[in-house]
Design a protein around this motif. Structure first.
Motif: not given
Length: 347
Positions: A98-105, A180-194
């Motif tokens: 399962a893909r992680p949700s978009n990060p919140t900050l 904040c940059q999140v990497r996971h095996t389900t992602l082709t590119a990291p998720l970020t929140r600035s």
């Protein structure tokens, strides 16, 4: 992956005992019936409906909750008409990524001054497997956060992440960005929140200055100017006081942004140099973001009426260092003479 169709294969030899076939899912200590040959309402679908040997099933639109170990189980009828376990397969382990949700900050609730620390927390959830990586950047510089906290999510089939970083804010962070940059095996590119640090930064005024005036001629119109320098954000309240009492005649234009991203402001009050205002004290008081006020004062010196016609030259003479020095010397000599005469009188 979520949304895909899961195929679970099960083939039996012909001529087995009479009895139904079921698919069971086991997760932890519980089990769930996925397909029951006798119950058409079970949600597992046969791939080949009319086969007596092929009991392959399809599970459409899988989600993390579908993770577990699946068993194809053959039952046989007993003499009493009950179903008893005859044979089961080795089991098929299903893990649904399962893909992680978009990060919140989350950020501090109140603005922070330069030199003070501020903590930020990045959160994401709903991912599987639990192996996940997070990095923090201030602009392009990697910064070290606290150890991340990975916990089981609302369901036992997913996980949640919380990562916190603490930074010491600086005055020039008005143009800085925290990411904040999140990497996971389900992602082709990291998720970020600035986050733009100017949103929580508060820089108090570096100076509040009222320019002093020299002596002015009677009935002249003079201006006191107050400079409020180097503050952020640009909301500041300026009040003028005359001998401690607020006056309403000041002119205060909008703050001007400097090349550094800070603000500065100039406020002016116009005064008529009448005799009643001689040695009056004019104070500029600046309140920034509801904090304690900063102030600066200057005094109005009104020249004597006899000097009105020479207000310009008189002001220069009165402000001349040489003239003041001569007056002090005269007073010192007079004092010495009086002291000498007093001693002689005592003798």
């Amino acid at each position: 992956m979520p949304g895909e169709t899961l195929t679970l294969s099960c083939t039996m030899t012909a001529g087995g005992p009479i009895g139904p076939v079921k698919w069971l899912k086991i997760w932890g200590s519980g089990n769930e019936t996925i397909y029951d040959q006798k119950d058409p309402s079970s949600w597992g679908m046969r791939a080949v409906n009319d086969s007596s040997t092929d009991f392959t099933i399809l599970i459409k639109d899988v989600h993390p909750k579908d993770a577990g170990t699946y068993y194809c189980v053959k039952f046989r009828k007993t003499a009493t008409g009950d179903d008893e376990l005859y044979r089961r397969g080795n089991g098929t382990v299903v893990l649904v990524q399962a893909r992680p949700s978009n990060p919140t900050l989350t950020r501090p609730k109140y603005r922070v001054q330069p030199g003070k620390k501020a903590s930020f927390t990045c959160k994401t959830w709903g991912f599987f497997p639990s192996d996940i990586h997070v990095k923090w950047y201030k602009d392009r510089t990697l910064i070290q956060p606290q150890l991340p906290n990975v916990t089981p999510g609302p369901s036992k089939f997913t996980y949640s992440l919380s990562s916190t970083v603490t930074v010491t804010l600086q005055k020039d962070d008005i143009r800085s960005e925290l990411t904040c940059q999140v990497r996971h095996t389900t992602l082709t590119a990291p998720l970020t929140r600035s986050f733009h640090l100017r949103q929580i930064l508060r820089v108090p005024p570096s100076k509040v200055v009222v320019q002093p005036l020299g002596p002015v001629g009677l009935n002249e119109t003079v201006s006191f100017t107050c400079y409020v320098q180097g503050f952020y954000p640009g909301s500041v309240t300026v009040t003028w006081l005359e001998n401690g009492k607020e006056i309403k005649t000041a002119s205060t234009p909008r703050p001007i942004e400097t090349p550094e991203g800070l603000f500065e402001l100039r406020s002016t009050v116009v005064v008529q140099a009448v005799p009643e205002k001689n040695i009056s004290v004019f104070t500029c008081r600046a309140v920034h973001e509801g904090q304690d006020p900063l102030s600066s004062s200057a005094m109005l010196w009104v020249a004597a009426s006899g000097q009105q016609g020479h207000s310009s030259g008189g002001a220069h003479l009165l402000s001349s260092p040489g003239l003041w020095l001569c007056m002090l010397l005269d007073k010192a000599i007079l004092g010495l003479v009086l002291f000498f005469l007093f001693k002689r009188w005592q003798a």
